[in-house]
Design a protein around this motif. Structure first.
Motif, PDB file in Angstrom:
ATOM      1  N   ALA A  23     -93.552 -28.601 -61.575  1.00 10.51           N
ATOM      2  CA  ALA A  23     -92.368 -27.548 -62.252  1.00 10.51           C
ATOM      3  C   ALA A  23     -91.978 -26.709 -61.163  1.00 10.51           C
ATOM      4  CB  ALA A  23     -93.253 -26.619 -63.431  1.00 10.51           C
ATOM      5  N   SER A  24     -92.545 -26.274 -60.163  1.00 11.13           N
ATOM      6  CA  SER A  24     -91.979 -25.439 -59.317  1.00 11.13           C
ATOM      7  C   SER A  24     -91.123 -26.219 -58.229  1.00 11.13           C
ATOM      8  CB  SER A  24     -92.861 -24.423 -58.345  1.00 11.13           C
ATOM      9  OG  SER A  24     -93.698 -25.203 -57.457  1.00 11.13           O
ATOM     10  N   THR A  25     -91.433 -27.495 -58.018  1.00 12.40           N
ATOM     11  CA  THR A  25     -90.549 -28.329 -57.438  1.00 12.40           C
ATOM     12  C   THR A  25     -89.315 -28.643 -58.026  1.00 12.40           C
ATOM     13  OG1 THR A  25     -92.732 -29.145 -56.621  1.00 12.40           O
ATOM     14  CG2 THR A  25     -90.745 -30.582 -56.044  1.00 12.40           C
ATOM     15  N   GLU A  26     -89.419 -28.816 -59.314  1.00  7.25           N
ATOM     16  CA  GLU A  26     -88.135 -29.151 -60.010  1.00  7.25           C
ATOM     17  C   GLU A  26     -87.420 -27.992 -60.431  1.00  7.25           C
ATOM     18  OE1 GLU A  26     -87.757 -30.654 -64.842  1.00  7.25           O
ATOM     19  OE2 GLU A  26     -89.617 -31.517 -63.662  1.00  7.25           O
ATOM     20  N   ARG A  27     -88.070 -26.907 -60.433  1.00  6.91           N
ATOM     21  CA  ARG A  27     -87.104 -25.471 -60.766  1.00  6.91           C
ATOM     22  C   ARG A  27     -87.482 -24.612 -59.590  1.00  6.91           C
ATOM     23  NH1 ARG A  27     -84.580 -24.589 -65.834  1.00  6.91           N
ATOM     24  NH2 ARG A  27     -83.860 -22.981 -64.291  1.00  6.91           N
ATOM     25  N   PRO A  28     -86.675 -24.725 -58.417  1.00 11.46           N
ATOM     26  CA  PRO A  28     -86.937 -23.919 -57.497  1.00 11.46           C
ATOM     27  C   PRO A  28     -86.450 -22.478 -57.784  1.00 11.46           C
ATOM     28  CG  PRO A  28     -85.400 -25.620 -56.672  1.00 11.46           C
ATOM     29  CD  PRO A  28     -86.199 -26.009 -58.048  1.00 11.46           C
ATOM     30  N   ASP A  29     -85.436 -22.646 -58.668  1.00 10.64           N
ATOM     31  CA  ASP A  29     -85.054 -21.145 -59.022  1.00 10.64           C
ATOM     32  C   ASP A  29     -85.742 -20.491 -59.865  1.00 10.64           C
ATOM     33  OD1 ASP A  29     -84.638 -23.090 -60.990  1.00 10.64           O
ATOM     34  OD2 ASP A  29     -82.363 -22.477 -61.599  1.00 10.64           O
ATOM     35  N   ALA A  30     -86.983 -20.800 -60.548  1.00  9.71           N
ATOM     36  CA  ALA A  30     -87.688 -20.192 -61.350  1.00  9.71           C
ATOM     37  C   ALA A  30     -88.570 -19.355 -60.727  1.00  9.71           C
ATOM     38  CB  ALA A  30     -88.578 -21.422 -62.250  1.00  9.71           C
ATOM     39  N   ARG A  31     -88.640 -17.999 -61.407  1.00  9.12           N
ATOM     40  CA  ARG A  31     -89.567 -17.145 -60.769  1.00  9.12           C
ATOM     41  C   ARG A  31     -90.966 -17.076 -61.301  1.00  9.12           C
ATOM     42  NH1 ARG A  31     -88.980 -10.692 -59.363  1.00  9.12           N
ATOM     43  NH2 ARG A  31     -90.437 -10.727 -57.756  1.00  9.12           N
ATOM     44  N   ILE A  32     -92.043 -17.361 -60.381  1.00 10.45           N
ATOM     45  CA  ILE A  32     -93.423 -17.515 -60.926  1.00 10.45           C
ATOM     46  C   ILE A  32     -93.916 -16.128 -61.298  1.00 10.45           C
ATOM     47  CG2 ILE A  32     -95.697 -17.715 -60.034  1.00 10.45           C
ATOM     48  CD1 ILE A  32     -94.586 -19.655 -57.876  1.00 10.45           C
ATOM     49  N   LEU A  33     -94.659 -16.151 -62.665  1.00 10.81           N
ATOM     50  CA  LEU A  33     -95.100 -14.894 -63.259  1.00 10.81           C
ATOM     51  C   LEU A  33     -96.509 -15.105 -63.297  1.00 10.81           C
ATOM     52  CD1 LEU A  33     -93.187 -13.105 -65.876  1.00 10.81           C
ATOM     53  CD2 LEU A  33     -95.662 -13.402 -66.278  1.00 10.81           C
ATOM     54  N   GLY A  34     -97.127 -14.064 -62.586  1.00 15.17           N
ATOM     55  CA  GLY A  34     -98.579 -13.955 -62.655  1.00 15.17           C
ATOM     56  C   GLY A  34     -99.054 -13.028 -63.887  1.00 15.17           C
ATOM     57  N   GLY A  35     -98.957 -11.785 -63.657  1.00 17.80           N
ATOM     58  CA  GLY A  35     -99.176 -11.019 -64.874  1.00 17.80           C
ATOM     59  C   GLY A  35     -98.106 -10.267 -65.146  1.00 17.80           C
ATOM     60  N   GLY A  36     -96.920 -10.104 -64.633  1.00 20.20           N
ATOM     61  CA  GLY A  36     -95.768  -9.838 -64.759  1.00 20.20           C
ATOM     62  C   GLY A  36     -95.349  -8.401 -64.588  1.00 20.20           C
ATOM     63  N   THR A  37     -96.426  -7.604 -64.194  1.00 20.24           N
ATOM     64  CA  THR A  37     -96.211  -6.234 -64.038  1.00 20.24           C
ATOM     65  C   THR A  37     -95.063  -5.826 -63.088  1.00 20.24           C
ATOM     66  OG1 THR A  37     -97.949  -5.894 -62.443  1.00 20.24           O
ATOM     67  CG2 THR A  37     -98.626  -5.538 -64.756  1.00 20.24           C
ATOM     68  N   LEU A  38     -94.804  -6.618 -61.992  1.00 17.31           N
ATOM     69  CA  LEU A  38     -93.615  -6.386 -61.120  1.00 17.31           C
ATOM     70  C   LEU A  38     -92.659  -7.263 -61.622  1.00 17.31           C
ATOM     71  CD1 LEU A  38     -94.197  -5.002 -58.338  1.00 17.31           C
ATOM     72  CD2 LEU A  38     -94.038  -7.133 -57.301  1.00 17.31           C
ATOM     73  N   VAL A  39     -92.620  -8.506 -62.090  1.00 19.32           N
ATOM     74  CA  VAL A  39     -91.568  -9.154 -62.250  1.00 19.32           C
ATOM     75  C   VAL A  39     -90.745  -8.719 -63.466  1.00 19.32           C
ATOM     76  CG1 VAL A  39     -90.912 -11.566 -63.253  1.00 19.32           C
ATOM     77  CG2 VAL A  39     -92.604 -11.575 -61.253  1.00 19.32           C
ATOM     78  N   VAL A  40     -91.627  -8.179 -64.554  1.00 15.76           N
ATOM     79  CA  VAL A  40     -90.769  -7.488 -65.760  1.00 15.76           C
ATOM     80  C   VAL A  40     -90.173  -6.359 -65.363  1.00 15.76           C
ATOM     81  CG1 VAL A  40     -91.388  -6.789 -68.218  1.00 15.76           C
ATOM     82  CG2 VAL A  40     -92.352  -8.890 -67.237  1.00 15.76           C
ATOM     83  N   ALA A  41     -90.937  -5.585 -64.555  1.00 23.77           N
ATOM     84  CA  ALA A  41     -90.302  -4.219 -64.305  1.00 23.77           C
ATOM     85  C   ALA A  41     -88.848  -4.646 -63.334  1.00 23.77           C
ATOM     86  CB  ALA A  41     -91.018  -3.594 -63.333  1.00 23.77           C
ATOM     87  N   GLU A  42     -88.986  -5.492 -62.757  1.00 25.96           N
ATOM     88  CA  GLU A  42     -87.753  -5.804 -61.825  1.00 25.96           C
ATOM     89  C   GLU A  42     -86.911  -6.657 -62.628  1.00 25.96           C
ATOM     90  OE1 GLU A  42     -89.485  -5.954 -57.448  1.00 25.96           O
ATOM     91  OE2 GLU A  42     -88.747  -7.872 -58.045  1.00 25.96           O
ATOM     92  N   ARG A  43     -87.104  -7.171 -63.673  1.00 23.39           N
ATOM     93  CA  ARG A  43     -86.047  -7.819 -64.749  1.00 23.39           C
ATOM     94  C   ARG A  43     -85.440  -6.389 -65.536  1.00 23.39           C
ATOM     95  NH1 ARG A  43     -84.658 -12.539 -67.168  1.00 23.39           N
ATOM     96  NH2 ARG A  43     -83.399 -12.352 -69.150  1.00 23.39           N
ATOM     97  N   SER A  44     -86.315  -5.763 -65.894  1.00 19.81           N
ATOM     98  CA  SER A  44     -85.772  -4.537 -66.829  1.00 19.81           C
ATOM     99  C   SER A  44     -84.888  -3.797 -65.954  1.00 19.81           C
ATOM    100  CB  SER A  44     -86.960  -3.631 -67.291  1.00 19.81           C
ATOM    101  OG  SER A  44     -88.165  -4.382 -67.921  1.00 19.81           O
ATOM    102  N   LEU A  45     -85.190  -3.497 -64.580  1.00 15.05           N
ATOM    103  CA  LEU A  45     -84.345  -2.538 -63.774  1.00 15.05           C
ATOM    104  C   LEU A  45     -83.177  -3.310 -63.299  1.00 15.05           C
ATOM    105  CD1 LEU A  45     -87.303  -0.910 -61.729  1.00 15.05           C
ATOM    106  CD2 LEU A  45     -85.553   0.095 -63.646  1.00 15.05           C
ATOM    107  N   GLY A  46     -82.977  -4.774 -63.794  1.00 15.77           N
ATOM    108  CA  GLY A  46     -81.911  -5.421 -63.253  1.00 15.77           C
ATOM    109  C   GLY A  46     -81.884  -5.865 -61.532  1.00 15.77           C
ATOM    110  N   ILE A  47     -83.106  -5.908 -61.272  1.00 18.34           N
ATOM    111  CA  ILE A  47     -83.003  -6.060 -59.690  1.00 18.34           C
ATOM    112  C   ILE A  47     -83.266  -7.541 -59.497  1.00 18.34           C
ATOM    113  CG2 ILE A  47     -84.745  -5.886 -57.902  1.00 18.34           C
ATOM    114  CD1 ILE A  47     -85.726  -2.766 -59.178  1.00 18.34           C
ATOM    115  N   ASP A  48     -84.013  -8.215 -60.465  1.00 16.61           N
ATOM    116  CA  ASP A  48     -84.004  -9.549 -60.471  1.00 16.61           C
ATOM    117  C   ASP A  48     -84.039 -10.329 -61.778  1.00 16.61           C
ATOM    118  OD1 ASP A  48     -84.134 -12.430 -59.201  1.00 16.61           O
ATOM    119  OD2 ASP A  48     -86.348 -12.271 -58.939  1.00 16.61           O
ATOM    120  N   ILE A  49     -82.959 -11.151 -62.188  1.00 16.62           N
ATOM    121  CA  ILE A  49     -82.896 -11.829 -63.391  1.00 16.62           C
ATOM    122  C   ILE A  49     -82.902 -13.403 -63.199  1.00 16.62           C
ATOM    123  CG2 ILE A  49     -81.835 -12.005 -65.640  1.00 16.62           C
ATOM    124  CD1 ILE A  49     -80.853  -8.824 -65.196  1.00 16.62           C
ATOM    125  N   PRO A  50     -83.899 -13.976 -62.870  1.00 19.15           N
ATOM    126  CA  PRO A  50     -83.663 -15.304 -62.492  1.00 19.15           C
ATOM    127  C   PRO A  50     -83.513 -16.089 -63.774  1.00 19.15           C
ATOM    128  CG  PRO A  50     -85.858 -14.842 -62.795  1.00 19.15           C
ATOM    129  CD  PRO A  50     -85.194 -13.377 -62.942  1.00 19.15           C
TER     130      PRO A  50
END
Ligand SMILES: Cc1cc2nc3c(=O)[nH]c(=O)nc-3n(C[C@H](O)[C@H](O)[C@H](O)COP(=O)(O)OP(=O)(O)OC[C@H]3O[C@@H](n4cnc5c(N)ncnc54)[C@H](O)[C@@H]3O)c2cc1C
Length: 290
Positions: A23-50
């Motif tokens: 999946a990561s090879t096919e979708r290099p634009d997808a952001r990996i999400l582990g627990g999401g505590t950083l990724v989701v915060a950055e989405r909410s703040l508009g820092i990174d919306i992949p």
């Protein structure tokens, strides 16, 4: 593998590492999400919306701690990337990790946040990497180019390649003195301004340290470690006069600290030198007490 399309993008949920790599090879634009505590915060703040997310939470082989059973005294262990910080704390692998993890964010965040998510981006303020440097860990990863295992020192310097997924962290058996100290804007949990982790294994006659918050990534204190390992009388455990001070000075020399809204470079460098000195003094005192 499940793929869900939502109004705001695609969510890919692999159930094996193999599927995740595909999946990561096919979708290099997808952001990996582990627990999401950083990724989701950055989405909410508009820092990174992949455009897509690749969720690792359905991959059982990435979860959990396995150890040789001697963990409280420094036994070897494998920590899956999807292991939560809470589960790592519960595994009681090292007194250093215990202190560091309790200083990291809040119990609620530790319940979701993962080990992989903490170290994957090599952010200098993140808590775990200095400890993993001091514990001489290695990092396993897998991606389109295959699988590899590197020392945490190499990982800290190089990071992950494109599409690469962090798989696990391995700790070798390492006994003796293990400590983590930090300076932070407040006493409770949260990001440190600067931190030092040190592990001294008298059986292996080895000193290892990690420095946090004072460089572009967590840094190993190689010159300081080599100096101390050569200066200590390992038979008696005696630390020569002035050696603790010199150790702190060499740690500070290894830093490349930033000046930001939390602290100046000079403050960080000074703090690293003081913490390094005090840690060695503490070890020396412990040795004297027997
Ligand atoms: C209020 C608050 C306080 C915090 N305090 C601290 C603190 O004191 N110390 C600290 O270190 N952190 C702190 N954090 C940041 C964060 O919660 C932790 O760093 C946490 O460990 C991130 O893990 P995660 O699984 O939630 O990461 P995620 O948000 O899922 O991911 C973080 C990054 O790592 C990547 N990633 C995740 N897993 C993998 C993998 N297996 N392979 C490749 N890439 C991967 C993601 O793509 C993303 O770029 C805090 C966060 C908040 C909101």
């Amino acid at each position: 593998m499940t793929v869900t399309s939502t109004d705001s993008g695609r969510i890919v949920r692999p159930t094996s590492l193999e599927e995740a790599i595909a999946a990561s090879t096919e979708r290099p634009d997808a952001r990996i999400l582990g627990g999401g505590t950083l990724v989701v915060a950055e989405r909410s703040l508009g820092i990174d919306i992949p455009p897509a997310y690749l969720l690792l939470s359905g991959i059982a082989e990435l979860r959990g701690v396995t150890s040789d059973g001697a963990t409280a005294t420094g036994g070897a262990a494998r920590i899956g990337a999807q292991t939560t910080l809470r589960a790592l704390l519960d595994a009681a692998l090292s007194p250093m990790l215990d202190v560091a993890l309790r200083s990291l964010a809040t119990p609620q965040i530790r319940h979701r946040a993962t080990v992989g998510g903490n170290i994957a981006e090599r952010r200098p303020a993140h808590t775990l990497a200095p400890c993993l440097l001091a514990l001489d860990a290695s990092v396993g990863s897998a991606g389109p180019e295959g699988s590899r295992r590197r020392s945490i020192r190499d990982f800290a310097a190089e990071g992950l390649g494109a599409g690469e997924i962090l798989v696990d962290v391995a700790l070798p058996a390492r006994g003796g003195f293990q400590r983590f100290v930090r300076v932070a804007p407040r006493n409770g949990p949260g990001y440190a301004i600067a931190s030092v982790a040190v592990s001294i294994d008298p059986t292996a006659r080895s000193v290892r340290s990690g420095i946090g918050g004072s460089g572009p990534t967590a840094l190993p204190g190689t010159a300081a470690d080599d100096f101390l390992a050569g200066a200590v009388d390992w038979e008696s455990g005696a630390v020569p006069a002035g050696a603790a001070e010199e150790y702190g000075r060499l740690l500070a020399d290894a830093c490349d600290p930033p000046t930001d809204d939390r602290a100046s470079a000079g403050y960080r460098r000074h703090a690293i030198a003081v913490m390094g000195r005090r840690l060695i003094e503490a070890w020396n005192e412990e040795q004297q007490r027997g």
